[in-house]
Design an enzyme around this catalytic site. Structure first.
Site, PDB file in Angstrom:
ATOM      1  N   LYS A 181       0.825  -1.207   0.000  1.00  0.00           N
ATOM      2  CA  LYS A 181       0.000   0.000   0.000  1.00  0.00           C
ATOM      3  C   LYS A 181       0.861   1.259   0.000  1.00  0.00           C
ATOM      4  CE  LYS A 181      -1.941  -1.336   3.764  1.00  0.00           C
ATOM      5  NZ  LYS A 181      -2.770  -1.536   4.963  1.00  0.00           N
ATOM      6  N   THR A 214      -7.950  10.010   8.048  1.00  0.00           N
ATOM      7  CA  THR A 214      -7.690   8.723   7.395  1.00  0.00           C
ATOM      8  C   THR A 214      -7.525   7.577   8.393  1.00  0.00           C
ATOM      9  OG1 THR A 214      -5.312   9.186   7.373  1.00  0.00           O
ATOM     10  CG2 THR A 214      -6.584   9.854   5.431  1.00  0.00           C
ATOM     11  N   GLY A 216      -7.873   4.386  10.321  1.00  0.00           N
ATOM     12  CA  GLY A 216      -8.544   3.113  10.065  1.00  0.00           C
ATOM     13  C   GLY A 216      -8.588   2.678   8.622  1.00  0.00           C
ATOM     14  N   THR A 217      -7.884   3.372   7.736  1.00  0.00           N
ATOM     15  CA  THR A 217      -7.956   2.996   6.322  1.00  0.00           C
ATOM     16  C   THR A 217      -7.379   1.602   6.065  1.00  0.00           C
ATOM     17  OG1 THR A 217      -5.914   4.262   5.971  1.00  0.00           O
ATOM     18  CG2 THR A 217      -7.976   5.319   5.362  1.00  0.00           C
ATOM     19  N   GLY A 218      -6.285   1.265   6.740  1.00  0.00           N
ATOM     20  CA  GLY A 218      -5.685  -0.053   6.531  1.00  0.00           C
ATOM     21  C   GLY A 218      -6.598  -1.173   7.010  1.00  0.00           C
ATOM     22  N   CYS A 219      -7.183  -0.997   8.187  1.00  0.00           N
ATOM     23  CA  CYS A 219      -8.130  -1.988   8.715  1.00  0.00           C
ATOM     24  C   CYS A 219      -9.323  -2.128   7.780  1.00  0.00           C
ATOM     25  CB  CYS A 219      -8.632  -1.565  10.096  1.00  0.00           C
ATOM     26  SG  CYS A 219      -7.351  -1.299  11.330  1.00  0.00           S
TER      27      CYS A 219
END
Length: 274
Positions: A181, A214, A216-219
């Site tokens: 990412k 942003t 929590g975008t990865g979760c």
């Protein structure tokens, strides 16, 4: 894989930490599952005290408690996809890997939560080694951010070509596919991810949404991939669909608290209030 038999809708399981602020972790995962009309189940690995400004405390659950939660869900309900988030330590990783193998859980999405987007290390070297050697080889897809990809690959990442090299190196650890990412990259590289599944090496670009909210975008991305896999989509389609979902959720990010707010997981509902 233990497929759910009693429910007519797909079921996904998240194994991750609780975010008291509601923006990441278990809370973000369950919201994401619900948005996709997938029944969400959970196994908590730790409880955090956090808000939009950061984390002030982390309490790990015992490895036995984590295992018991997974057994309770899979043994009764069954699951169609699993995602892992913050597993915190080697002991928890070990029981998760054991449960994945003993229940033959496929469609495993591993979000290797080791380093925050700001570059802060979250787990120790022993846990990282276990993640590399044991858990990642079980994954259908692993979704490291820039800093996690640097640790897993041993490469410095400053360009798209670096991301490509890292994806290939991480794939050699045994996962079926890797999504490196670019959210932690600078400038025009933000919003660019690199996909590699052993054959297909693609640069995936979505709209770069200009927001500081942003959290929590990865979760959310890894949960959305798991939800799409539970719905029966192929791996690459699940990833691209998840990226589109996160991009739209970022457009409706919540400006709450005094720090970094979360993405708007239920953006159709937010549209009605604007």
């Amino acid at each position: 894989m233990v497929i759910n038999q009693t429910s007519k809708i797909p079921v996904a399981l998240t194994v991750a930490g609780s975010d008291s602020g509601g923006g990441a972790g278990i809370q973000a995962d369950l919201r994401t599952f619900a948005f996709h009309c997938v029944h969400g189940t959970s196994a908590l690995s730790c409880v955090t005290a956090q808000n939009t400004l950061g984390v002030t405390r982390v309490d790990a659950l015992s490895a036995e408690a984590v295992a018991a939660q997974i057994e309770a869900v899979v043994g009764d309900i069954g699951v169609d996809a699993v995602k892992t988030g913050m597993l915190l330590n080697r002991e928890i990783m070990a029981v998760v890997a054991s449960q994945v193998e003993s229940w033959n859980l496929g469609n495993l999405v591993v979000d290797p939560v080791m380093v925050s987007r700001s570059g802060d290390r979250l787990i120790d070297d022993g846990a990282i080694a276990f993640l590399q050697d044991i858990l990642i080889p079980l994954a259908a897809v692993v979704t490291p951010n820039r800093f996690e990809a640097q640790i897993l690959s041993g490469l410095e990442i400053d360009s798209v070509n670096d991301m490509r090299s890292a994806a290939e190196k991480i794939h050699s650890l045994g996962a079926k596919a890797v999504l490196v990412k670019g959210g932690g990259m600078k400038g025009d590289l933000r919003g660019i991810d690199v996909w590699f599944d052993g054959t297909r090496l693609d640069v995936l670009k979505t709209e770069n949404v200009n927001t500081t909210n942003t959290h929590g975008t990865g979760c959310t991305l890894s949960a959305a991939i798991a939800a799409n896999l539970a719905l029966g989509k192929d791996l690459f389609t699940a990833v691209t669909s998840a990226k589109n979902y996160v991009t739209t959720a970022l457009k409706y990010a919540l400006d709450i608290g005094e720090g970094q707010g979360p993405v708007g997981h239920f953006f159709p509902l937010l549209e009605k209030t604007i």
